[in-house]
Design an enzyme around this catalytic site. Structure first.
Site, PDB file in Angstrom:
ATOM      1  N   ARG A  37     -13.064 -10.868  79.649  1.00 56.80           N
ATOM      2  CA  ARG A  37     -12.090  -9.852  80.057  1.00 56.80           C
ATOM      3  C   ARG A  37     -12.521  -8.450  79.619  1.00 56.80           C
ATOM      4  NH1 ARG A  37      -6.322 -13.087  79.253  1.00 56.80           N
ATOM      5  NH2 ARG A  37      -6.049 -13.494  81.470  1.00 56.80           N
ATOM      6  N   LYS A 202       0.820 -22.980  79.913  1.00 55.89           N
ATOM      7  CA  LYS A 202       1.996 -22.140  80.226  1.00 55.89           C
ATOM      8  C   LYS A 202       2.769 -22.790  81.371  1.00 55.89           C
ATOM      9  CE  LYS A 202      -0.187 -17.847  78.722  1.00 55.89           C
ATOM     10  NZ  LYS A 202      -0.863 -16.617  79.180  1.00 55.89           N
ATOM     11  N   GLY A 360      -7.266 -16.522  81.814  1.00 54.90           N
ATOM     12  CA  GLY A 360      -8.034 -16.160  80.626  1.00 54.90           C
ATOM     13  C   GLY A 360      -8.745 -17.363  80.045  1.00 54.90           C
ATOM     14  N   GLY A 384      -1.753 -16.421  85.370  1.00 52.45           N
ATOM     15  CA  GLY A 384      -0.415 -16.251  85.930  1.00 52.45           C
ATOM     16  C   GLY A 384      -0.411 -15.155  86.999  1.00 52.45           C
TER      17      GLY A 384
HETATM   18  N1  LIG Z   1      -2.555 -31.532  77.538  1.00 51.80           N
HETATM   19  C1  LIG Z   1      -2.453 -30.377  76.928  1.00 51.80           C
HETATM   20  N2  LIG Z   1      -1.598 -30.182  75.929  1.00 51.80           N
HETATM   21  C2  LIG Z   1      -1.501 -28.995  75.302  1.00 51.80           C
HETATM   22  N3  LIG Z   1      -2.245 -27.913  75.627  1.00 51.80           N
HETATM   23  C3  LIG Z   1      -3.126 -28.050  76.617  1.00 51.80           C
HETATM   24  C4  LIG Z   1      -3.273 -29.265  77.325  1.00 51.80           C
HETATM   25  N4  LIG Z   1      -4.222 -29.082  78.253  1.00 51.80           N
HETATM   26  C5  LIG Z   1      -4.654 -27.811  78.138  1.00 51.80           C
HETATM   27  N5  LIG Z   1      -4.017 -27.183  77.153  1.00 51.80           N
HETATM   28  C6  LIG Z   1      -4.229 -25.808  76.669  1.00 51.80           C
HETATM   29  O1  LIG Z   1      -3.933 -24.880  77.705  1.00 51.80           O
HETATM   30  C7  LIG Z   1      -4.452 -23.622  77.292  1.00 51.80           C
HETATM   31  C8  LIG Z   1      -4.680 -22.727  78.482  1.00 51.80           C
HETATM   32  O2  LIG Z   1      -3.508 -22.649  79.262  1.00 51.80           O
HETATM   33  P1  LIG Z   1      -3.015 -21.344  80.054  1.00 51.80           P
HETATM   34  O3  LIG Z   1      -1.847 -21.773  80.864  1.00 51.80           O
HETATM   35  O4  LIG Z   1      -2.849 -20.221  79.095  1.00 51.80           O
HETATM   36  O5  LIG Z   1      -4.248 -21.080  81.051  1.00 51.80           O
HETATM   37  P2  LIG Z   1      -5.017 -19.745  81.420  1.00 51.80           P
HETATM   38  O6  LIG Z   1      -6.171 -20.130  82.233  1.00 51.80           O
HETATM   39  O7  LIG Z   1      -5.336 -18.969  80.187  1.00 51.80           O
HETATM   40  O8  LIG Z   1      -4.018 -18.890  82.236  1.00 51.80           O
HETATM   41  P3  LIG Z   1      -3.369 -17.450  81.819  1.00 51.80           P
HETATM   42  O9  LIG Z   1      -4.459 -16.448  82.045  1.00 51.80           O
HETATM   43  O10 LIG Z   1      -2.184 -17.313  82.717  1.00 51.80           O
HETATM   44  O11 LIG Z   1      -2.980 -17.545  80.381  1.00 51.80           O
HETATM   45  C9  LIG Z   1      -5.706 -23.959  76.499  1.00 51.80           C
HETATM   46  O12 LIG Z   1      -5.642 -23.301  75.256  1.00 51.80           O
HETATM   47  C10 LIG Z   1      -5.672 -25.492  76.350  1.00 51.80           C
HETATM   48  O13 LIG Z   1      -5.970 -25.939  75.043  1.00 51.80           O
HETATM   49  O1  LIG Z   2      -3.576 -14.464  79.539  1.00 51.87           O
HETATM   50  C1  LIG Z   2      -2.885 -13.988  80.457  1.00 51.87           C
HETATM   51  O2  LIG Z   2      -2.518 -14.655  81.441  1.00 51.87           O
HETATM   52  C2  LIG Z   2      -2.526 -12.517  80.421  1.00 51.87           C
HETATM   53  O3  LIG Z   2      -3.204 -11.842  79.421  1.00 51.87           O
HETATM   54  C3  LIG Z   2      -1.024 -12.358  80.298  1.00 51.87           C
HETATM   55  O4  LIG Z   2      -0.576 -12.883  79.069  1.00 51.87           O
HETATM   56  P1  LIG Z   2       0.953 -13.371  78.916  1.00 51.87           P
HETATM   57  O5  LIG Z   2       1.060 -14.645  79.745  1.00 51.87           O
HETATM   58  O6  LIG Z   2       1.140 -13.608  77.448  1.00 51.87           O
HETATM   59  O7  LIG Z   2       1.826 -12.299  79.469  1.00 51.87           O
END
Ligand SMILES: Nc1ncnc2c1ncn2[C@@H]1O[C@H](COP(=O)(O)OP(=O)(O)OP(=O)(O)O)[C@@H](O)[C@H]1O
Ligand SMILES: O=C(O)[C@H](O)COP(=O)(O)O
Length: 403
Positions: A37, A202, A360, A384
């Site tokens: 990022r 999330k 991310g 998201g």
């Molecule tokens: N079964 C699970 N139980 C708990 N956590 C999990 C599981 N599978 C994946 N994860 C966790 O999900 C996290 C990433 O989720 P997240 O929804 O933040 O995705 P993202 O790609 O970062 O999207 P965003 O940019 O919106 O945050 C990782 O840190 C991972 O360890």
């Molecule tokens: O990791 C992300 O998706 C962005 O940095 C936004 O973070 P947030 O879901 O905590 O608002």
């Protein structure tokens, strides 16, 4: 939307330019485990600095609770930005206090400063317009011009994303332009079969987008923490896995609608489980066991998709023409739970599909697990944010840049 090129053509020398970036990078203590990022927004910052602007970079990191918390300091990101720019970057230890004001006042033309995590101030994320506005007023005092380039946060109606651009002349940065350009393609004439892979943690944030994706995608594959709400909706017990209990009826509705629309939902058939969440610091062996998706023991937590599911998902992605992937398939940060995420990444590398990886952690996972970024169609900095863009929602951070 004014572009950064138009802004540069007008001239920014001597002006204080506030760049709202998304420097929300994964950290292991104070070590950045993936700087994607920061690299993505670097060209915008560099172009402004080269044009003689006094650049004030701001971002959130993690989800601190509106008060300073050293675990969420942006100091490591500021240091890394300095390395990438090849110049010293000043760092303010607060957001709108004495340190920020003095740091910005001390900038000379072409210099860059980073201010501390915006979410250390409760006004940043407040649902109260007046409280957010008051914080935006304070931020506005630090700058003459606003550049929005934190694509990963444009879906947040936060002070620095939504309220601040209303108070300053504004433009969209190059990263936002690139991200929107690619995602637009997925909302228009998408090549089919179109598969969407959703995972991550999330869950409540991201379940809502499925409603819309049902109208667009041919196939939806579910993994990560998201999977357990689906398994529960099918009537399976999920032990102590991540579960969004209140969303179970909605998910049952999605499954039913998918059947009516002929959209294929692909859920895990087996998962890796353990009695506790792994230690991500020591990475001590976690000794997971593989169980069928309908046989998760009551005291166990699902932490990755299992080997049969890995094969199934690779198969379901092999003939796709377009793939959008958000959210890791498991707790990939621990080697015992990385295989599911690796398998999906490998399937995308092997397929002919135009693939967009968003988020991310998803983007970080791909790089940390050793895949070549160029093997994917596009690696988005927004998770998201890109999902909500695909949903067709008005994103506050894009709308705010639009006049
Ligand atoms: N079964 C699970 N139980 C708990 N956590 C999990 C599981 N599978 C994946 N994860 C966790 O999900 C996290 C990433 O989720 P997240 O929804 O933040 O995705 P993202 O790609 O970062 O999207 P965003 O940019 O919106 O945050 C990782 O840190 C991972 O360890
Ligand atoms: O990791 C992300 O998706 C962005 O940095 C936004 O973070 P947030 O879901 O905590 O608002």
């Amino acid at each position: 939307m004014k572009t950064i090129d138009e802004l540069l053509a007008e001239g920014v020398a001597g002006k204080r330019v506030f760049v709202r970036a998304d420097l929300n990078v994964p950290l292991d203590g104070t070590t950045i485990t993936d700087d994607g990022r920061i690299r993505a927004v670097r060209p915008t910052i560099a172009a402004l600095a080269e044009a003689g602007a006094r650049v004030v970079v701001a971002s959130h990191l993690g989800r601190p609770k509106g008060t300073p918390d050293p675990a969420f300091s942006l100091a490591p990101a500021a240091a890394r930005l300095g390395e990438l720019l090849g110049t010293e970057v000043a760092f303010a230890t607060d957001t709108v206090g004495e340190s920020a004001r003095a740091t910005v006042a001390g900038l000379t033309d072409g210099q860059v400063a980073v201010i501390e995590n915006l979410r250390f101030n409760p006004g940043e994320t407040s649902k109260d317009d007046a409280e957010r506005g008051a914080f935006a007023d304070q931020l506005a005092e630090l700058a003459d011009v606003y550049v929005g380039d934190g694509f990963g946060a444009v879906h947040r109606k936060h002070a620095s994303v939504y309220d601040l651009p209303a108070r300053l002349p504004h433009a969209a940065g190059g990263l936002i332009a690139t991200e929107v350009g690619v995602l637009k393609k997925l909302t228009e004439d998408v090549a089919r079969p179109y598969a969407v892979v959703l995972g991550g943690a999330k869950v409540s944030d991201k379940l809502g987008v499925i409603d819309h994706l049902l109208e667009k995608a041919d196939r939806i594959l579910i993994g990560g923490g998201m999977a357990y709400t689906f398994l529960k909706a099918k009537g399976y017990e999920v032990g102590i896995s991540l579960l969004q209990e209140d969303q179970v009826p909605a998910v049952q509705g999605y499954l039913k609608r998918a059947e009516e629309l002929g959209v294929e939902f692909v859920l895990p058939v087996d998962v890796l489980v353990a009695g506790e969440f792994p230690d991500l610091k020591t990475k001590a062996p976690a000794h997971p066991t593989t169980v069928a998706a309908d046989a998760i023991p009551a005291d166990q937590e699902g932490l990755d998709i299992g080997p049969e599911t890995r094969k199934l998902y690779a198969d379901k992605l092999a003939d796709a023409a377009t793939v959008f992937w958000n959210g890791p398939m498991g707790v990939f940060e621990h080697p015992d739970y990385a295989e599911g995420t690796k398998a999906v990444a490998q399937a995308l590398v092997d397929s002919e599909a135009f693939s967009v990886v968003g988020g991310g952690d998803s983007a970080a996972a791909v790089r940390i697990l050793g895949f070549d970024e160029n093997a994917f169609g596009h690696i988005s900095t927004g998770g998201g944010a890109s999902l909500e863009y695909l949903e067709g929602k008005t994103l506050p951070g894009l709308a705010a840049l639009e006049d």
